[in-house]
Design a protein around this motif. Structure first.
Motif: not given
Length: 150
Positions: A39-62
């Motif tokens: 949940c976000r701070r305001d209580g609304s739903p947010a993206a679910p979280q995995g056991e492991i998370g990978v965040m690439i703020e920028w830049s990324w490529r597939i």
């Protein structure tokens, strides 16, 4: 001293990409393993979280074996279909590359997700291990791998 890349390599090997989502701007999030609602701070739903998370703020490529398929500077309409190709895939490898550590996640369908900073400063990625009560976060600062504990 713990080899934190080896920690995350071992943790992610065999995990499934359960959810992929876009954060602010071109930030890319991959959630691996079992998902937990969040949940976000305001209580609304947010993206679910995995056991492991990978965040690439920028830049990324597939990438595939021969080319870049999509990246943070690609047309945004390419992103969602490419993200869909990542979901459900098994992680077969995680490594760093480059003098300033970038990350490369290898998947069982021949796709790769890479951080690839193209501006001044540090590579802009973080990996989260949420499997225990204390979250671990691994990132790069001043060319060095750094760990934070929740």
């Amino acid at each position: 001293m713990t080899d934190w890349i080896e920690h995350f390599r071992a943790a992610t090997r065999g995990m499934t990409v359960a959810h992929v989502w876009r954060g602010y701007g071109s930030a890319l999030f991959l959630e691996l393993g079992e998902l937990t609602p969040s949940c976000r701070r305001d209580g609304s739903p947010a993206a679910p979280q995995g056991e492991i998370g990978v965040m690439i703020e920028w830049s990324w490529r597939i990438e595939d074996e021969r080319s870049v398929l999509c990246g943070s500077f690609s047309a945004e309409e390419l992103w969602a279909p490419m993200f869909d190709r990542l979901v459900g895939r098994e992680v077969i490898g995680l490594t760093t590359f480059g003098r300033l550590p970038e990350i490369l996640l290898s998947l069982d369908n021949g796709l790769y997700v890479a951080s690839f900073m193209t501006a001044e400063g540090d590579p802009a990625w973080t990996m989260f291990d949420r499997r225990n009560s204390k979250c671990l976060a691994l990132y790069c600062r001043s060319g060095l791998l750094c760990i934070e504990r929740d």
